[in-house]
Motif scaffolding. Structure first.
Motif, PDB file in Angstrom:
ATOM      1  N   ALA A  25       0.854  -1.188   0.000  1.00 39.84           N
ATOM      2  CA  ALA A  25       0.000   0.000   0.000  1.00 39.84           C
ATOM      3  C   ALA A  25       0.888   1.236   0.000  1.00 39.84           C
ATOM      4  O   ALA A  25       1.943   1.250   0.629  1.00 39.84           O
ATOM      5  N   PHE A  26       0.434   2.255  -0.706  1.00 45.52           N
ATOM      6  CA  PHE A  26       1.190   3.487  -0.839  1.00 45.52           C
ATOM      7  C   PHE A  26       0.351   4.664  -0.356  1.00 45.52           C
ATOM      8  O   PHE A  26      -0.882   4.589  -0.309  1.00 45.52           O
ATOM      9  N   GLY A  27       1.004   5.782  -0.043  1.00 52.69           N
ATOM     10  CA  GLY A  27       0.355   6.947   0.528  1.00 52.69           C
ATOM     11  C   GLY A  27      -0.672   7.623  -0.338  1.00 52.69           C
ATOM     12  O   GLY A  27      -1.419   8.462   0.122  1.00 52.69           O
ATOM     13  N   ASP A  28      -0.739   7.284  -1.581  1.00 49.97           N
ATOM     14  CA  ASP A  28      -1.697   7.922  -2.482  1.00 49.97           C
ATOM     15  C   ASP A  28      -2.913   7.045  -2.738  1.00 49.97           C
ATOM     16  O   ASP A  28      -3.541   7.131  -3.773  1.00 49.97           O
ATOM     17  N   SER A  29      -3.244   6.161  -1.821  1.00 51.21           N
ATOM     18  CA  SER A  29      -4.387   5.244  -1.862  1.00 51.21           C
ATOM     19  C   SER A  29      -4.230   4.121  -2.880  1.00 51.21           C
ATOM     20  O   SER A  29      -5.200   3.477  -3.248  1.00 51.21           O
ATOM     21  N   CYS A  30      -3.034   3.866  -3.314  1.00 47.91           N
ATOM     22  CA  CYS A  30      -2.789   2.802  -4.278  1.00 47.91           C
ATOM     23  C   CYS A  30      -2.351   1.529  -3.560  1.00 47.91           C
ATOM     24  O   CYS A  30      -1.507   1.560  -2.675  1.00 47.91           O
ATOM     25  N   GLY A  31      -2.944   0.422  -3.935  1.00 45.35           N
ATOM     26  CA  GLY A  31      -2.540  -0.880  -3.436  1.00 45.35           C
ATOM     27  C   GLY A  31      -2.167  -1.777  -4.594  1.00 45.35           C
ATOM     28  O   GLY A  31      -2.780  -1.716  -5.666  1.00 45.35           O
ATOM     29  N   ILE A  32      -1.144  -2.587  -4.413  1.00 44.42           N
ATOM     30  CA  ILE A  32      -0.713  -3.527  -5.450  1.00 44.42           C
ATOM     31  C   ILE A  32      -0.616  -4.908  -4.831  1.00 44.42           C
ATOM     32  O   ILE A  32      -0.024  -5.074  -3.771  1.00 44.42           O
ATOM     33  N   LYS A  33      -1.200  -5.886  -5.510  1.00 46.47           N
ATOM     34  CA  LYS A  33      -1.051  -7.275  -5.092  1.00 46.47           C
ATOM     35  C   LYS A  33      -0.137  -7.964  -6.096  1.00 46.47           C
ATOM     36  O   LYS A  33      -0.359  -7.895  -7.299  1.00 46.47           O
ATOM     37  N   PHE A  34       0.879  -8.623  -5.569  1.00 44.82           N
ATOM     38  CA  PHE A  34       1.832  -9.340  -6.406  1.00 44.82           C
ATOM     39  C   PHE A  34       1.526 -10.833  -6.376  1.00 44.82           C
ATOM     40  O   PHE A  34       0.863 -11.330  -5.462  1.00 44.82           O
ATOM     41  N   ASN A  35       2.010 -11.542  -7.376  1.00 49.26           N
ATOM     42  CA  ASN A  35       1.983 -13.008  -7.378  1.00 49.26           C
ATOM     43  C   ASN A  35       3.391 -13.474  -7.725  1.00 49.26           C
ATOM     44  O   ASN A  35       4.322 -12.673  -7.779  1.00 49.26           O
ATOM     45  N   ALA A  36       3.569 -14.740  -7.972  1.00 49.70           N
ATOM     46  CA  ALA A  36       4.902 -15.303  -8.207  1.00 49.70           C
ATOM     47  C   ALA A  36       5.572 -14.729  -9.456  1.00 49.70           C
ATOM     48  O   ALA A  36       6.800 -14.730  -9.557  1.00 49.70           O
ATOM     49  N   THR A  37       4.804 -14.214 -10.407  1.00 45.77           N
ATOM     50  CA  THR A  37       5.398 -13.735 -11.658  1.00 45.77           C
ATOM     51  C   THR A  37       5.367 -12.216 -11.829  1.00 45.77           C
ATOM     52  O   THR A  37       5.880 -11.706 -12.812  1.00 45.77           O
ATOM     53  N   GLY A  38       4.764 -11.501 -10.906  1.00 47.45           N
ATOM     54  CA  GLY A  38       4.703 -10.040 -11.039  1.00 47.45           C
ATOM     55  C   GLY A  38       3.454  -9.472 -10.404  1.00 47.45           C
ATOM     56  O   GLY A  38       2.951  -9.981  -9.413  1.00 47.45           O
ATOM     57  N   ILE A  39       2.913  -8.429 -11.028  1.00 50.43           N
ATOM     58  CA  ILE A  39       1.724  -7.760 -10.484  1.00 50.43           C
ATOM     59  C   ILE A  39       0.487  -8.571 -10.808  1.00 50.43           C
ATOM     60  O   ILE A  39       0.222  -8.904 -11.958  1.00 50.43           O
ATOM     61  N   ASP A  40      -0.285  -8.873  -9.779  1.00 48.13           N
ATOM     62  CA  ASP A  40      -1.538  -9.600  -9.932  1.00 48.13           C
ATOM     63  C   ASP A  40      -2.697  -8.628 -10.161  1.00 48.13           C
ATOM     64  O   ASP A  40      -3.498  -8.815 -11.048  1.00 48.13           O
ATOM     65  N   SER A  41      -2.756  -7.566  -9.327  1.00 46.27           N
ATOM     66  CA  SER A  41      -3.828  -6.582  -9.466  1.00 46.27           C
ATOM     67  C   SER A  41      -3.439  -5.286  -8.770  1.00 46.27           C
ATOM     68  O   SER A  41      -2.544  -5.247  -7.940  1.00 46.27           O
ATOM     69  N   ILE A  42      -4.153  -4.235  -9.144  1.00 45.58           N
ATOM     70  CA  ILE A  42      -4.000  -2.928  -8.517  1.00 45.58           C
ATOM     71  C   ILE A  42      -5.355  -2.570  -7.931  1.00 45.58           C
ATOM     72  O   ILE A  42      -6.390  -2.784  -8.561  1.00 45.58           O
ATOM     73  N   TYR A  43      -5.349  -2.060  -6.709  1.00 43.30           N
ATOM     74  CA  TYR A  43      -6.610  -1.728  -6.051  1.00 43.30           C
ATOM     75  C   TYR A  43      -6.463  -0.440  -5.251  1.00 43.30           C
ATOM     76  O   TYR A  43      -5.371   0.087  -5.091  1.00 43.30           O
ATOM     77  N   ARG A  44      -7.581   0.067  -4.766  1.00 46.30           N
ATOM     78  CA  ARG A  44      -7.604   1.323  -4.007  1.00 46.30           C
ATOM     79  C   ARG A  44      -7.625   1.014  -2.514  1.00 46.30           C
ATOM     80  O   ARG A  44      -8.399   0.184  -2.064  1.00 46.30           O
ATOM     81  N   THR A  45      -6.750   1.701  -1.750  1.00 43.46           N
ATOM     82  CA  THR A  45      -6.724   1.560  -0.296  1.00 43.46           C
ATOM     83  C   THR A  45      -7.302   2.820   0.341  1.00 43.46           C
ATOM     84  O   THR A  45      -7.641   3.780  -0.356  1.00 43.46           O
ATOM     85  N   SER A  46      -7.364   2.835   1.651  1.00 44.38           N
ATOM     86  CA  SER A  46      -7.826   4.013   2.389  1.00 44.38           C
ATOM     87  C   SER A  46      -6.676   4.895   2.845  1.00 44.38           C
ATOM     88  O   SER A  46      -6.876   5.854   3.574  1.00 44.38           O
ATOM     89  N   VAL A  47      -5.459   4.589   2.426  1.00 47.64           N
ATOM     90  CA  VAL A  47      -4.291   5.360   2.843  1.00 47.64           C
ATOM     91  C   VAL A  47      -4.239   6.682   2.086  1.00 47.64           C
ATOM     92  O   VAL A  47      -4.348   6.723   0.874  1.00 47.64           O
ATOM     93  N   ASN A  48      -4.077   7.762   2.845  1.00 49.68           N
ATOM     94  CA  ASN A  48      -3.930   9.096   2.269  1.00 49.68           C
ATOM     95  C   ASN A  48      -2.887   9.833   3.108  1.00 49.68           C
ATOM     96  O   ASN A  48      -3.186  10.818   3.755  1.00 49.68           O
ATOM     97  N   ALA A  49      -1.694   9.294   3.145  1.00 49.29           N
ATOM     98  CA  ALA A  49      -0.667   9.818   4.035  1.00 49.29           C
ATOM     99  C   ALA A  49       0.645  10.024   3.288  1.00 49.29           C
ATOM    100  O   ALA A  49       0.891   9.404   2.266  1.00 49.29           O
ATOM    101  N   ARG A  50       1.492  10.846   3.842  1.00 52.42           N
ATOM    102  CA  ARG A  50       2.807  11.049   3.257  1.00 52.42           C
ATOM    103  C   ARG A  50       3.867  10.238   4.005  1.00 52.42           C
ATOM    104  O   ARG A  50       5.010  10.195   3.624  1.00 52.42           O
ATOM    105  N   GLY A  51       3.492   9.607   5.076  1.00 49.71           N
ATOM    106  CA  GLY A  51       4.444   8.892   5.920  1.00 49.71           C
ATOM    107  C   GLY A  51       4.447   7.401   5.674  1.00 49.71           C
ATOM    108  O   GLY A  51       4.578   6.941   4.548  1.00 49.71           O
ATOM    109  N   SER A  52       4.260   6.653   6.723  1.00 45.24           N
ATOM    110  CA  SER A  52       4.423   5.201   6.686  1.00 45.24           C
ATOM    111  C   SER A  52       3.131   4.444   6.451  1.00 45.24           C
ATOM    112  O   SER A  52       2.044   4.921   6.755  1.00 45.24           O
ATOM    113  N   CYS A  53       3.308   3.235   5.944  1.00 48.85           N
ATOM    114  CA  CYS A  53       2.213   2.279   5.827  1.00 48.85           C
ATOM    115  C   CYS A  53       2.818   0.897   6.040  1.00 48.85           C
ATOM    116  O   CYS A  53       3.876   0.584   5.507  1.00 48.85           O
TER     117      CYS A  53
END
Length: 178
Positions: free
Chosen positions: A15-43
């Motif tokens: 999860a990233f501070g701009d509400s972006c979430g990425i799910k990976f699998n064994a070969t790379g990116i599986d999907s991209i989804y929206r999170t509730s994160v809206n922060a400039r710091g840690s996740c």
């Protein structure tokens, strides 16, 4: 040459501070989804052994960043991207690498969310999460339990102890910052 490797896949969701979430699998990116994160710091985020998102924690939202008490506005979200029960007001202060999630020894439903707080009385604290509540969406059982205070800054990490059960928690102190 034969190699046998076994992994737990607890880090397949990011999860990233701009509400972006990425799910990976064994070969790379599986999907991209929206999170509730809206922060400039840690996740910090954790998945189960199959790579399914369990929950995540984040620094205070950007709109809270200028508030004088923003240091206690971190949040813990469930896998449906909704604030977990009692998951508000987590000590954190929009620094980097200030949050960490660790499994509870001997209980696959419990976790510890570690947080360093630099801005308001440097400290390291933890909150307990139990996913057996709310139909598996979890509940924060206790929060902001202070472990230590003093010259603590951002930059928390953990290393599994050789016994395979315990964890070494490592943080930087102000005197170690270049």
């Amino acid at each position: 040459l034969t190699t046998f490797a076994k992994a737990q896949f607890t880090n397949l969701n990011w999860a990233f501070g701009d509400s972006c979430g990425i799910k990976f699998n064994a070969t790379g990116i599986d999907s991209i989804y929206r999170t509730s994160v809206n922060a400039r710091g840690s996740c910090a985020i954790i998945s189960d052994s199959l790579g399914n998102l369990l929950f995540y924690a984040a620094s205070p939202d950007l709109e809270l960043f200028q508030m004088p008490t923003m240091y206690d506005r971190g949040r813990i979200y469930n896998r449906q991207h909704i604030k977990m029960e009692n998951g508000d007001s987590i000590f954190s202060s929009n620094w980097y690498k200030e949050l960490l999630i660790l499994p509870w020894p001997d209980n696959s439903n419990k976790f510890i969310v570690m947080a360093t707080n630099v801005t308001a009385g440097a400290r390291i604290s933890y909150s307990e999460v139990d996913l057996s509540f709310n139909n598996g969406l979890g509940k924060v059982m206790s929060k902001n339990n202070v472990l230590d205070t003093g010259n603590i800054t951002d930059g928390i990490t953990a290393i599994r102890h050789g016994n395979g059960r315990d964890w070494w928690i490592v943080v930087r102190s102000w005197k170690d910052v270049p």
